[in-house]
Write a protein that holds these residues in place. Structure first.
Motif, mmCIF file in Angstrom:
data_model
loop_
_atom_site.group_PDB
_atom_site.id
_atom_site.type_symbol
_atom_site.label_atom_id
_atom_site.label_comp_id
_atom_site.label_asym_id
_atom_site.label_seq_id
_atom_site.Cartn_x
_atom_site.Cartn_y
_atom_site.Cartn_z
ATOM 1 N N ASN A 74 0.877 -1.171 0.000
ATOM 2 C CA ASN A 74 0.000 0.000 0.000
ATOM 3 C C ASN A 74 0.917 1.224 0.000
ATOM 4 O O ASN A 74 1.368 1.662 1.059
ATOM 5 N N PRO A 75 1.215 1.780 -1.163
ATOM 6 C CA PRO A 75 2.282 2.771 -1.279
ATOM 7 C C PRO A 75 2.054 4.094 -0.544
ATOM 8 O O PRO A 75 3.018 4.773 -0.196
ATOM 9 N N ALA A 76 0.811 4.473 -0.263
ATOM 10 C CA ALA A 76 0.538 5.757 0.394
ATOM 11 C C ALA A 76 0.236 5.617 1.886
ATOM 12 O O ALA A 76 0.102 6.623 2.585
ATOM 13 N N LEU A 77 0.154 4.396 2.398
ATOM 14 C CA LEU A 77 -0.235 4.168 3.792
ATOM 15 C C LEU A 77 0.807 4.722 4.756
ATOM 16 O O LEU A 77 1.971 4.326 4.730
ATOM 17 N N GLU A 78 0.363 5.665 5.620
ATOM 18 C CA GLU A 78 1.260 6.327 6.569
ATOM 19 C C GLU A 78 1.027 5.917 8.019
ATOM 20 O O GLU A 78 1.938 5.989 8.832
ATOM 21 N N VAL A 79 -0.218 5.523 8.350
ATOM 22 C CA VAL A 79 -0.576 5.231 9.742
ATOM 23 C C VAL A 79 -1.350 3.923 9.816
ATOM 24 O O VAL A 79 -2.318 3.722 9.081
ATOM 25 N N ILE A 80 -0.923 3.037 10.726
ATOM 26 C CA ILE A 80 -1.702 1.848 11.080
ATOM 27 C C ILE A 80 -1.972 1.952 12.568
ATOM 28 O O ILE A 80 -1.040 2.031 13.373
ATOM 29 N N GLU A 81 -3.249 1.947 12.931
ATOM 30 C CA GLU A 81 -3.638 2.010 14.339
ATOM 31 C C GLU A 81 -4.620 0.881 14.612
ATOM 32 O O GLU A 81 -5.725 0.868 14.088
ATOM 33 N N MET A 82 -4.194 -0.072 15.423
ATOM 34 C CA MET A 82 -5.016 -1.230 15.744
ATOM 35 C C MET A 82 -5.438 -1.132 17.199
ATOM 36 O O MET A 82 -4.606 -1.251 18.094
ATOM 37 N N GLY A 83 -6.717 -0.908 17.420
ATOM 38 C CA GLY A 83 -7.226 -0.713 18.772
ATOM 39 C C GLY A 83 -7.397 0.758 19.062
ATOM 40 O O GLY A 83 -7.401 1.580 18.159
ATOM 41 N N SER A 84 -7.533 1.080 20.344
ATOM 42 C CA SER A 84 -7.761 2.468 20.736
ATOM 43 C C SER A 84 -6.782 2.889 21.818
ATOM 44 O O SER A 84 -6.592 2.177 22.802
ATOM 45 N N ARG A 85 -6.221 4.062 21.665
ATOM 46 C CA ARG A 85 -5.323 4.611 22.682
ATOM 47 C C ARG A 85 -6.118 5.164 23.861
ATOM 48 O O ARG A 85 -5.568 5.408 24.916
ATOM 49 N N ASP A 86 -7.419 5.379 23.677
ATOM 50 C CA ASP A 86 -8.254 6.046 24.681
ATOM 51 C C ASP A 86 -8.914 5.100 25.679
ATOM 52 O O ASP A 86 -9.451 5.544 26.675
ATOM 53 N N VAL A 87 -8.925 3.809 25.419
ATOM 54 C CA VAL A 87 -9.624 2.856 26.285
ATOM 55 C C VAL A 87 -8.592 1.939 26.924
ATOM 56 O O VAL A 87 -7.846 1.257 26.233
ATOM 57 N N GLU A 88 -8.557 1.904 28.246
ATOM 58 C CA GLU A 88 -7.582 1.071 28.941
ATOM 59 C C GLU A 88 -8.169 -0.288 29.299
ATOM 60 O O GLU A 88 -9.351 -0.407 29.568
ATOM 61 N N GLY A 89 -7.322 -1.294 29.317
ATOM 62 C CA GLY A 89 -7.727 -2.615 29.781
ATOM 63 C C GLY A 89 -8.404 -3.489 28.756
ATOM 64 O O GLY A 89 -8.602 -4.657 28.972
ATOM 65 N N ILE A 90 -8.774 -2.939 27.618
ATOM 66 C CA ILE A 90 -9.422 -3.738 26.581
ATOM 67 C C ILE A 90 -8.549 -3.662 25.332
ATOM 68 O O ILE A 90 -7.804 -2.731 25.132
ATOM 69 N N GLY A 91 -8.688 -4.607 24.509
ATOM 70 C CA GLY A 91 -7.935 -4.597 23.256
ATOM 71 C C GLY A 91 -8.276 -5.844 22.490
ATOM 72 O O GLY A 91 -9.377 -6.014 22.022
ATOM 73 N N CYS A 92 -7.334 -6.732 22.415
ATOM 74 C CA CYS A 92 -7.523 -8.065 21.868
ATOM 75 C C CYS A 92 -7.996 -8.068 20.423
ATOM 76 O O CYS A 92 -9.063 -8.549 20.111
ATOM 77 N N LEU A 93 -7.195 -7.538 19.559
ATOM 78 C CA LEU A 93 -7.418 -7.689 18.129
ATOM 79 C C LEU A 93 -6.523 -8.826 17.669
ATOM 80 O O LEU A 93 -5.383 -8.929 18.120
ATOM 81 N N PHE A 94 -7.005 -9.651 16.772
ATOM 82 C CA PHE A 94 -6.168 -10.701 16.189
ATOM 83 C C PHE A 94 -5.403 -11.462 17.275
ATOM 84 O O PHE A 94 -4.178 -11.542 17.263
ATOM 85 N N TYR A 95 -6.094 -12.037 18.218
ATOM 86 C CA TYR A 95 -5.479 -12.614 19.414
ATOM 87 C C TYR A 95 -4.324 -13.568 19.107
ATOM 88 O O TYR A 95 -3.225 -13.419 19.620
ATOM 89 N N SER A 96 -4.556 -14.571 18.274
ATOM 90 C CA SER A 96 -3.480 -15.538 18.002
ATOM 91 C C SER A 96 -3.096 -15.566 16.524
ATOM 92 O O SER A 96 -2.653 -16.583 16.009
ATOM 93 N N ALA A 97 -3.233 -14.447 15.862
ATOM 94 C CA ALA A 97 -2.945 -14.366 14.431
ATOM 95 C C ALA A 97 -1.489 -14.009 14.166
ATOM 96 O O ALA A 97 -0.841 -13.346 14.970
ATOM 97 N N SER A 98 -1.011 -14.422 13.019
ATOM 98 C CA SER A 98 0.269 -13.942 12.512
ATOM 99 C C SER A 98 0.048 -12.562 11.918
ATOM 100 O O SER A 98 -1.032 -12.247 11.423
ATOM 101 N N LEU A 99 1.086 -11.734 11.953
ATOM 102 C CA LEU A 99 1.006 -10.379 11.413
ATOM 103 C C LEU A 99 2.124 -10.173 10.406
ATOM 104 O O LEU A 99 3.293 -10.447 10.691
ATOM 105 N N PHE A 100 1.754 -9.679 9.230
ATOM 106 C CA PHE A 100 2.719 -9.356 8.187
ATOM 107 C C PHE A 100 2.483 -7.909 7.752
ATOM 108 O O PHE A 100 1.439 -7.594 7.198
ATOM 109 N N VAL A 101 3.417 -7.042 8.043
ATOM 110 C CA VAL A 101 3.363 -5.635 7.645
ATOM 111 C C VAL A 101 4.569 -5.429 6.735
ATOM 112 O O VAL A 101 5.701 -5.342 7.204
#
Length: 129
Positions: free
Chosen positions: A59-86
């Motif tokens: 993705n040649p123009a992609l500047e920001v990847i944000e997974m989840g929220s910086r504003d909510v504490e204690g929760i998250g859990c995106l892609f719990y046991s997934a492999s990640l390729f960036v």
């Protein structure tokens, strides 16, 4: 005419599958690739929890990847046991991942990111438990 409509639907569906990464073992993939004008990718909390792979590439123009929220504490859990390729993101400057995301991944790859300046991981993100 209904027969022609059915045939055109079948043809459209087969074209969709040709352009989609498909794995025989029913794995769940999240893929964002070849989006020429995409500048930001933001994924909310608790998304794609049971997916097996997250692939963000070419993705040649992609500047920001944000997974989840910086504003909510204690929760998250995106892609719990997934492999990640960036990979192959020449404009990517910032990568953020919230709590407990990618906590038990088989593999994590960051590759060919010449403009990357910041990686921020919240508690237990990419912890390889």
């Amino acid at each position: 005419n209904s027969e022609e409509h059915e045939n055109s639907e079948e043809h459209e569906n087969s074209e969709e599958h040709e352009n989609t990464k498909y794995i025989e073992d029913d794995s769940y993939l999240f893929v964002v690739a070849n989006c020429k004008r995409l500048k930001e990718l933001r994924i909310g909390l608790e998304c794609f929890r049971d997916f097996d792979e997250c692939i963000i590439e070419d993705n040649p123009a992609l500047e920001v990847i944000e997974m989840g929220s910086r504003d909510v504490e204690g929760i998250g859990c995106l892609f719990y046991s997934a492999s990640l390729f960036v990979t192959h993101l020449p404009a990517l400057k910032t990568f953020y991942c919230s709590n407990n995301s990618f906590s038990c991944p088989p593999c994590i790859v960051f590759e060919d990111l010449p403009s990357l300046e910041t990686i921020t991981l919240d508690n237990d993100a990419m912890s390889f438990d």
